[in-house]
Design a protein around this motif. Structure first.
Motif, PDB file in Angstrom:
ATOM      1  N   LYS A 912       3.711  -4.240   4.474  1.00  0.00           N
ATOM      2  CA  LYS A 912       4.047  -2.834   4.693  1.00  0.00           C
ATOM      3  C   LYS A 912       4.851  -2.292   3.505  1.00  0.00           C
ATOM      4  O   LYS A 912       4.621  -1.174   3.034  1.00  0.00           O
ATOM      5  CB  LYS A 912       4.845  -2.692   5.983  1.00  0.00           C
ATOM      6  N   TYR A 915       2.508  -1.827   0.626  1.00  0.00           N
ATOM      7  CA  TYR A 915       1.664  -0.655   0.878  1.00  0.00           C
ATOM      8  C   TYR A 915       2.446   0.639   0.633  1.00  0.00           C
ATOM      9  O   TYR A 915       1.971   1.558  -0.036  1.00  0.00           O
ATOM     10  CB  TYR A 915       1.154  -0.729   2.322  1.00  0.00           C
ATOM     11  N   GLN A 916       3.677   0.717   1.160  1.00  0.00           N
ATOM     12  CA  GLN A 916       4.487   1.932   1.028  1.00  0.00           C
ATOM     13  C   GLN A 916       4.829   2.235  -0.430  1.00  0.00           C
ATOM     14  O   GLN A 916       4.946   3.390  -0.819  1.00  0.00           O
ATOM     15  CB  GLN A 916       5.773   1.798   1.840  1.00  0.00           C
ATOM     16  N   HIS A 918       2.984   2.071  -2.878  1.00  0.00           N
ATOM     17  CA  HIS A 918       1.876   2.727  -3.550  1.00  0.00           C
ATOM     18  C   HIS A 918       1.486   4.042  -2.884  1.00  0.00           C
ATOM     19  O   HIS A 918       0.703   4.803  -3.429  1.00  0.00           O
ATOM     20  CB  HIS A 918       0.679   1.773  -3.614  1.00  0.00           C
ATOM     21  N   THR A 965       3.168   1.205  12.381  1.00  0.00           N
ATOM     22  CA  THR A 965       2.261   1.157  11.242  1.00  0.00           C
ATOM     23  C   THR A 965       1.317   2.340  11.208  1.00  0.00           C
ATOM     24  O   THR A 965       0.821   2.712  10.149  1.00  0.00           O
ATOM     25  CB  THR A 965       1.465  -0.152  11.282  1.00  0.00           C
ATOM     26  N   LYS A 970      -2.447   7.412   4.570  1.00  0.00           N
ATOM     27  CA  LYS A 970      -3.545   6.645   3.983  1.00  0.00           C
ATOM     28  C   LYS A 970      -3.374   6.559   2.469  1.00  0.00           C
ATOM     29  O   LYS A 970      -2.697   7.377   1.854  1.00  0.00           O
ATOM     30  CB  LYS A 970      -4.881   7.305   4.315  1.00  0.00           C
ATOM     31  N   LEU A 971      -4.000   5.566   1.882  1.00  0.00           N
ATOM     32  CA  LEU A 971      -4.046   5.432   0.432  1.00  0.00           C
ATOM     33  C   LEU A 971      -5.294   6.116  -0.095  1.00  0.00           C
ATOM     34  O   LEU A 971      -6.402   5.857   0.405  1.00  0.00           O
ATOM     35  CB  LEU A 971      -4.070   3.962   0.017  1.00  0.00           C
ATOM     36  N   PHE A 976      -4.940   3.285  -4.369  1.00  0.00           N
ATOM     37  CA  PHE A 976      -5.582   2.008  -4.085  1.00  0.00           C
ATOM     38  C   PHE A 976      -5.755   1.190  -5.364  1.00  0.00           C
ATOM     39  O   PHE A 976      -5.535  -0.028  -5.384  1.00  0.00           O
ATOM     40  CB  PHE A 976      -6.935   2.256  -3.416  1.00  0.00           C
ATOM     41  N   LEU A 979      -2.468  -0.321  -6.240  1.00  0.00           N
ATOM     42  CA  LEU A 979      -2.188  -1.448  -5.353  1.00  0.00           C
ATOM     43  C   LEU A 979      -2.923  -2.696  -5.819  1.00  0.00           C
ATOM     44  O   LEU A 979      -2.369  -3.805  -5.818  1.00  0.00           O
ATOM     45  CB  LEU A 979      -2.597  -1.085  -3.925  1.00  0.00           C
ATOM     46  N   PHE A1118      -3.182   1.494   6.532  1.00  0.00           N
ATOM     47  CA  PHE A1118      -2.435   0.242   6.466  1.00  0.00           C
ATOM     48  C   PHE A1118      -3.053  -0.813   7.374  1.00  0.00           C
ATOM     49  O   PHE A1118      -3.073  -1.993   7.041  1.00  0.00           O
ATOM     50  CB  PHE A1118      -0.974   0.480   6.856  1.00  0.00           C
ATOM     51  N   PHE A1121      -5.761  -2.426   5.505  1.00  0.00           N
ATOM     52  CA  PHE A1121      -5.213  -3.301   4.459  1.00  0.00           C
ATOM     53  C   PHE A1121      -4.686  -4.596   5.062  1.00  0.00           C
ATOM     54  O   PHE A1121      -4.971  -5.698   4.570  1.00  0.00           O
ATOM     55  CB  PHE A1121      -4.101  -2.545   3.719  1.00  0.00           C
TER      56      PHE A1121
END
Length: 1170
Positions: A912, A915-916, A918, A965, A970-971, A976, A979, A1118, A1121
């Motif tokens: 997480k 992910y955050q 990015h 979550t 979204k990315l 992406f 990441l 997420f 991912f």
């Protein structure tokens, strides 16, 4: 480097010749480099250290010699073989053939020397080397210091001394290096090398002592070690410099004021010692100026220019008094050799004539100085009278220019002879109208403004004793002069001890404290400050309002709005003048008393002198000065009342009484009419009066205190005694004393006369000297500030220990590293202002903060994800994520929150965080971080609203919002890609590197497919909604016709997977839309095999541009991912792998010692020289 040619007597002694030709010889020092040179090399290396040889820093050199001469000249030296070889090759290619043309050896020598000097001059010009006034010898030592201890150019060496360092029971002879921020020691004896680096900010105790075995010893103590140095050639000079540097470090910890070199010092004289650096001269000048200002109570920016022995003719006793004259920018001062005999302060603004008088046998080299009040001062026996007269004339001219400029800027001041009172006036004329011209009413029109001292407004009648006192002072002025330029003698002190008359008290307080100088040189300053501060509110003004009616409420002057309003203005004005202090409790009590006897402006300047010079650091948020003097008082009590000291320590009374006594100058614990006598003496003689009086109170109650069983009983004894102190000469009406409420109802204590108490304190404890007090203050300041720092650390750790899985010991170690990183940037620069990052007035958690550049250093040292060249961009992303309030700074809690996830978080929390990092826009600059974060939060809400209509995130509008979550945005494509870059860069040095790369490629491919499916579905959904909308508008159908089709209509398993047609179909719309954006950049479309292959490379080109698919339709969540990563065991094992924080902390310390030895622990190594 090339050096100015110097003669060398023995070219072969201790050197080995490696190359030679008819004119030049390249040599290497024995004992340097591989082989070590055997026993001879060890001995040479030892001699280089002990004798401070420059060969230690430059082990290679080039000599010049003519074929038929025995003389040699050194023309270059180098720290490495590469450097010296470059110089050698230059000589062979450019000079060797030219020299063969000359026939005369003298011509050859002249040519070579001139050529080398020309090279040096050209290099200095090209490199823009500034003349820093340091000798070549000291520059060599500075270079050696930086090389030995790995210090940067910003770390300036002040001086170095030969001494022995006791490592265990064995002394190591070497050199002690004192720089602005560090104390360092180096020794190299017979192949054994010892290095020590101690930061001044980590020193808890610094003392000079003597033992039977070691008569002169300097002990340096830190929290964990004690270091002992001995065998100094000049221990006093060494210790004073160490004290001064430690004081600067403590000041930096206290109020964040770093060291700034004074560039206005005169140039170094040719006959000056070779070792003296510009910084050492600067610090010596500062120390002398501090003593000078303290001795004569001068403004804090006054700099001493010089001093000389002389005699002063004193007309009151017809004598020539031996003493010293001090000259500074704005003052001429004199003090007698016999301390209390006579002192004199002559402001240059009062001087009219400076002239040389005729010399005689009785009066050699006399100098006459006349002032505006028709006083003439005659100095004699001056060694360099002509130079002195010239310096005074120069300063006098500068002062005259300043006065003329002030007259132009302040037209309201009509005459330079007009002053602020009959006693303060240095001219016999006094304009009665000047006071009314300078009055101002800045308060509300409904509130009267005090134009005089509040006590004067009360119109108290003078008694016979008061009249006699006034007459005694008037007689004194007639004999010794009045105003600033009066002769201050033992007679002046006697009059002060007998009590200053009520009508003269405020004026004499201004005179003796030196506040008159600040007030005279800053006309209109207070009025402007009051105007600026009126109507403004902050924390200080709130506290002032709360305490206004608690300030001498029993006194009639503060039982009406006039007194309260005056007090408000003075306190508020000072809070705006000095926001570092602002307002502190007890300032209201002291200021109330000042207002009783002085006008508002005078009371303000008295408060300035009190807070900034006479009671330094007393009234800041942590009352550091009072705590320091509490420690000094304990030391004095141990020395002067030893039989009582142990008892008082057991009861804990000293720490209790000293704060209340010192902070309010006894005003809160003694009847008012008696306490003002203490204030009289304090303004005349300084803080020693308070110490003397406190010791006298203890001594007078010694028997009762020895019989006390607890602190309450002891406080009652002292309270009853202080309540009984009376002033029979007072003209004031009886004022009830609030402190008497603390005493018991027993029999009243016999009355104690305040004047007898003060006289007794001078008789018994008058030997206490001001310079001894300052020495004690330094020792206690180290202890107090380091105790405060330890308290800060404990409070920070205690605050967050329940929020993290780190242990208390781990948090303390991490806090030390965090604080060290902050101090490093204060020493050697950083990307932000140190004042913004360190504010002692803030709550504990906010006192130390780091910016992004400092965080990158800690990230590389402590964070498990740090790896090579990709660490800095990753650190910047983590920093932006942890910076919760978007101020560009991280406090310790924010730092630990991020670190805790990586060390103690589970797989989901780590992913997480990754992910955050990015989700945050990577292209945003830190300077616009707040705005972009606000913008980003708005766009996230929009994404959430839109996502409710999609397939992958379906949320109920009525469902309460909570942290999970699904709340994560979204990315998009670009995020992406970043990441994926991060994932690939994290594994470059891992044992399972290939497996992790393969797993990452698989996860990337899977996520690409998910993103394509989502994009296709969103596109289909948009078309259906568009058709439904058109139908609704044309046919006016009932509501609900635009609802989403049911989920079962979409078959995810039939989505495009590997076929090229599918990919082409997916990007067809984008190609038509973004055709104009095609350029020489590499253009990739989401879902293409080219993109997939690109992502499987370790480094993705920075010029890659992704074509966005219509308003960010391509996206992953997420959950996707997380699910994708869980399919690969190698990635799961990597992110679940436990990391030992203790090992990381130890590794961080070791790396810091190698890179930049900043920790205060002993960094000593014993190794044989190879």
């Amino acid at each position: 480097m090339w050096v100015s040619p110097e003669d060398v007597l023995l070219a072969g002694a201790l050197w080995i010749t490696e190359r030679a030709n008819p004119y030049f010889i390249l040599q290497k020092r024995k004992g340097h480099g591989d082989g070590g040179g055997g026993l001879a090399g060890l001995l040479v290396g030892t001699l280089d250290v002990v004798l401070d040889s420059s060969a230690r820093v430059a082990p290679y050199r080039i000599l010049y010699q003519t074929p038929d001469s025995l003389s040699y000249w050194i023309i270059a030296h180098g720290t490495s073989r590469k450097e010296i070889t470059e110089h050698w090759e230059w000589l062979e290619h450019n000079l060797l053939q030219t020299l063969s043309i000359f026939e005369n050896e003298n011509d050859i020598t002249t040519f070579v020397k001139g050529k080398v000097q020309g090279i040096i001059a050209e290099y200095s010009k090209n490199q823009d080397i500034k003349d820093d006034d340091d000798t070549d010898k000291f520059k060599e030592v500075s270079a050696k210091f930086r090389k030995l201890f790995g210090m940067p150019e910003e770390e300036k060496l002040v001086n170095y001394y030969s001494c022995s360092y006791w490592k265990g029971k064995v002394p190591r002879q070497g050199w002690l290096y004192l720089s602005i921020n560090h104390l360092c020691f180096y020794s190299h004896l017979l192949g054994k090398e010892v290095k020590l680096v101690v930061r001044w900010a980590d020193i808890t105790q610094l003392e000079k002592s003597a033992t039977l075995l070691l008569p002169d010893v300097i002990k340096v103590s830190t929290r964990s070690n004690e270091h002992v140095f001995s065998v100094f050639l000049n221990i006093n000079e060494t210790f004073k410099l160490a004290e001064q540097l430690a004081n600067i470090a403590m000041r930096q910890l206290l109020d964040n004021k770093g060291f700034e070199q004074d560039r206005s010092l005169p140039k170094l004289k040719k006959k000056s010692p070779k070792k003296v650096s510009a910084l050492k001269r600067d610090l010596d000048a500062r120390a002398k100026s501090e003593r000078y200002r303290a001795l004569f109570r001068l403004p804090k920016d006054e700099k001493l220019d010089g001093h000389t022995d002389c005699t002063l003719w004193t007309p009151f006793n017809k004598m020539h008094i031996l003493g010293q004259m001090f000259v500074s920018t704005n003052y001429i001062c004199f003090t007698s050799k016999e301390e209390t005999l006579c002192s004199l302060i002559i402001p240059l603004r009062e001087v009219t004539i400076v002239e040389k008088a005729d010399s005689s046998n009785v009066l050699p080299s006399p100098l006459s100085i006349s002032t505006k009040n028709r006083m003439t001062f005659l100095f004699a026996n001056l060694k360099d009278r002509d130079f002195l007269v010239q310096r005074i004339s120069d300063f006098l001219q500068q002062t005259t220019s300043k006065i003329c400029l002030e007259k132009e800027l302040n037209g309201s001041f009509n005459s330079s002879d007009d002053e602020h009172g009959s006693v303060l006036s240095s001219s016999p004329q006094h304009s009665s109208g000047s006071e009314t011209e300078r009055t101002f009413n800045l308060n509300d029109t409904s509130v009267p403004t005090a134009t005089e001292a509040l006590m004067t407004i009360l119109l108290l009648s003078a008694q016979a004793k008061e009249f006699l006192k006034e007459q005694g002072w008037k007689n004194h002025f007639a004999e010794y002069g009045e105003g600033v330029c009066m002769y201050r003698t033992e007679k002046t002190k006697e009059l002060v001890l007998k009590g200053i008359p009520e009508s003269m008290r405020g004026e004499l307080w201004l005179l003796f404290s030196g506040a008159i100088n600040e007030m005279t040189t800053h006309p209109g300053y207070y009025e402007d400050l009051v105007e600026k501060s009126m109507g403004k509110y902050n924390l200080a003004t709130e506290e002032i309002e709360r305490d206004l009616h608690r300030s001498l409420p029993e006194h009639p002057a503060f039982q009406n709005e006039m007194g309260i309003a005056a007090l408000r203005r003075v306190l508020t004005a000072y809070a705006f003048r000095n926001p570092n202090i602002g307002y502190c409790q007890a300032m209201n009590i002291v200021t109330s008393v000042l207002l009783l006897y002085a006008k508002e402006e005078e009371a303000f300047w008295l408060l300035v002198v009190l807070c900034e010079r006479m009671l330094p650091d007393y009234y800041n948020t942590r009352v550091v000065g009072a705590l320091v003097d509490q420690g000094v008082f304990e030391e004095l009590a141990r020395e002067y009342v030893p039989q009582l000291y142990d008892c008082m320590q057991d009861l804990g009374v000293i720490s209790t009484i000293s704060l209340s006594w010192f902070l309010t100058l006894f005003l809160s614990v003694m009847p008012f009419e008696s306490a003002v006598v203490v204030v009289d003496c304090f303004f005349y003689d300084g803080i020693k009066v308070i110490f003397q009086l406190a010791l006298s109170v203890l001594h007078a109650n010694i028997h009762q205190l020895l019989g006390c069983k607890d602190d309450g009983e002891a406080m009652t004894v002292l309270g009853r005694y202080l309540d009984s102190v009376t002033n029979k000469d007072s003209t004031l009406p009886p004022i009830p004393h609030l402190h008497s409420l603390l005493t018991d109802n027993g029999e009243p204590h016999p009355e104690v006369d305040i004047f007898k108490l003060v006289c007794n304190s001078y008789e018994k404890f008058g030997s206490i000297r001001a310079d001894v007090i300052e020495q004690m203050r330094f020792k206690q300041r180290l202890r107090v500030i380091q105790t405060i720092e330890d308290t800060t650390k404990r409070n920070v750790v205690r605050t967050i220990v329940t929020e993290t899985a780190f242990s208390i010991d781990e948090l303390e170690e991490l806090f030390v590293l965090f604080k060290t990183e902050h101090l490093t940037s204060c020493y050697w620069g950083g990307s932000s202002n140190p004042t913004e990052r360190h504010d002692p007035s803030l709550p504990y958690l906010e006192q130390y903060r780091i910016d992004v550049e400092q965080f990158k250093g800690l990230f590389n040292l402590l964070f498990p994800w740090a790896n090579g060249a990709h660490s800095d961009p990753l650190a910047a992303r983590v920093f932006r994520l942890l910076d919760e309030n978007a101020d560009g700074l991280l406090n310790f809690r924010e730092f630990i929150n991020g670190l805790g996830v990586l060390y103690h978080g589970d797989l989901t929390e780590k992913l997480k965080l990754l992910y955050q990092m990015h989700v945050l826009p990577g292209e945003f600059a830190l300077v616009g971080l707040w705005f972009h974060r606000k913008l980003y939060m708005v766009s996230t809400e929009t994404v959430f609203k839109c996502s409710r209509l999609g397939i992958f995130i379906i949320m109920s509008e009525t469902k309460p919002k909570r942290e999970n979550t699904k709340d994560l945005p979204k990315l998009n494509q670009s995020q992406f890609i970043e990441l994926c870059k991060t994932l690939y860069s994290m594994f470059s040095e891992d044992a399972a590197e290939q497996e992790l790369y393969h797993a990452t490629a698989t996860v990337t491919s899977l996520l690409l497919e998910m993103g394509e499916v989502g994009k296709l579905f969103t596109s289909c959904t948009r078309k259906e909604r568009s058709i439904a909308g058109k139908t609704e508008m044309s046919t006016s159908t009932t509501p609900g016709s635009d609802q989403l089709p049911p989920m079962q209509d979409i078959k995810l398993e039939e989505s495009p997977k590997d076929t090229g047609t599918s990919s082409a179909m997916l990007i067809s719309d984008d190609e038509t839309r973004d055709d104009t954006s095609m350029s020489s950049y590499s253009v990739l479309s989401a879902g293409s095999h080219e993109l997939e292959e690109k992502l499987q490379c370790e480094d993705i080109a920075d010029d890659t541009v992704l074509i966005r698919s219509g308003a960010g339709d391509w996206a992953i969540t997420f959950e996707q991912f997380l699910a994708s990563v869980l399919t690969e065991q190698a990635l799961v094992l990597y992110f679940e792998r436990p990391v030992e924080v203790g090992a990381s902390i130890t590794n961080a310390k070791n790396k810091r010692k190698i890179r930049r030895p900043l920790l205060s622990s002993l960094s000593s190594t014993e190794k044989a020289t190879h």
